[in-house]
Design a protein around this motif. Structure first.
Motif, PDB file in Angstrom:
ATOM      1  N   ALA A 165       0.959  -1.124   0.026  1.00 24.29           N
ATOM      2  CA  ALA A 165       0.300   0.074  -0.054  1.00 24.29           C
ATOM      3  C   ALA A 165       0.904   1.362  -0.179  1.00 24.29           C
ATOM      4  CB  ALA A 165      -1.069  -0.055   0.940  1.00 24.29           C
ATOM      5  N   GLY A 166       0.528   2.232  -0.722  1.00 24.66           N
ATOM      6  CA  GLY A 166       0.865   3.159  -0.344  1.00 24.66           C
ATOM      7  C   GLY A 166       0.817   4.378   0.922  1.00 24.66           C
ATOM      8  N   ALA A 215       4.639  12.867  -0.551  1.00 22.37           N
ATOM      9  CA  ALA A 215       5.374  12.514  -1.441  1.00 22.37           C
ATOM     10  C   ALA A 215       6.536  12.323  -0.574  1.00 22.37           C
ATOM     11  CB  ALA A 215       6.290  13.132  -2.771  1.00 22.37           C
ATOM     12  N   ASN A 216       6.856  11.162  -0.753  1.00 23.79           N
ATOM     13  CA  ASN A 216       8.091  10.971   0.257  1.00 23.79           C
ATOM     14  C   ASN A 216       9.496  10.791  -0.604  1.00 23.79           C
ATOM     15  OD1 ASN A 216       6.654   9.913   2.131  1.00 23.79           O
ATOM     16  ND2 ASN A 216       6.495   7.555   2.113  1.00 23.79           N
ATOM     17  N   PRO A 223      17.150  12.400  -6.386  1.00 17.44           N
ATOM     18  CA  PRO A 223      16.360  12.359  -5.615  1.00 17.44           C
ATOM     19  C   PRO A 223      15.821  11.100  -6.330  1.00 17.44           C
ATOM     20  CG  PRO A 223      15.799  14.983  -6.130  1.00 17.44           C
ATOM     21  CD  PRO A 223      17.410  13.832  -6.606  1.00 17.44           C
ATOM     22  N   THR A 224      14.619  10.182  -5.170  1.00 14.34           N
ATOM     23  CA  THR A 224      13.630   9.625  -5.307  1.00 14.34           C
ATOM     24  C   THR A 224      12.712   9.604  -4.581  1.00 14.34           C
ATOM     25  OG1 THR A 224      12.947   7.196  -6.855  1.00 14.34           O
ATOM     26  CG2 THR A 224      15.011   7.946  -4.518  1.00 14.34           C
ATOM     27  N   THR A 225      11.501   9.129  -5.273  1.00 16.71           N
ATOM     28  CA  THR A 225      10.146   9.329  -4.597  1.00 16.71           C
ATOM     29  C   THR A 225      10.344   7.630  -4.491  1.00 16.71           C
ATOM     30  OG1 THR A 225       9.097   8.824  -6.326  1.00 16.71           O
ATOM     31  CG2 THR A 225       9.175  11.719  -5.859  1.00 16.71           C
ATOM     32  N   THR A 226       9.674   7.657  -3.011  1.00 20.18           N
ATOM     33  CA  THR A 226       9.284   6.416  -3.057  1.00 20.18           C
ATOM     34  C   THR A 226       7.981   5.630  -2.054  1.00 20.18           C
ATOM     35  OG1 THR A 226       9.379   7.004  -0.398  1.00 20.18           O
ATOM     36  CG2 THR A 226      11.533   5.781  -1.637  1.00 20.18           C
ATOM     37  N   HIS A 227       7.860   5.052  -2.073  1.00 16.17           N
ATOM     38  CA  HIS A 227       6.026   5.022  -1.210  1.00 16.17           C
ATOM     39  C   HIS A 227       6.225   3.770  -0.144  1.00 16.17           C
ATOM     40  CE1 HIS A 227       6.379   0.895  -4.644  1.00 16.17           C
ATOM     41  NE2 HIS A 227       6.371   2.158  -5.570  1.00 16.17           N
TER      42      HIS A 227
END
Length: 68
Positions: free
Chosen positions: A4-5, A45-46, A64-68
């Motif tokens: 899940a996000g 956003a994470n 940078p990168t986004t994660t869930h």
């Protein structure tokens, strides 16, 4: 199974209710585009960093990168 996000909804649940939520979701997206404004509740956003290479003390060596 996928995780899940931030909304805590698992993808299989979204797939199961896609027909019921597609029209309300499209309505919300159209309002966002028409008003050029995104509700604060949707602005999240994470963001984490990933080291590329080189000197780890240099900030430009990270992306940078986004994660869930």
């Amino acid at each position: 199974t996928a995780s899940a996000g931030q909304d805590t909804l698992k993808p299989n649940i979204i797939k199961g209710i896609a027909n019921q939520i597609s029209h309300p979701f499209a309505y919300i997206l159209n309002l966002v585009f028409q008003n050029s404004s995104v509700p604060n509740e949707l602005k999240f956003a994470n963001v984490t960093t990933i080291f590329k290479a080189g000197n780890p003390a240099e900030l430009q060596k990270y992306r940078p990168t986004t994660t869930h």
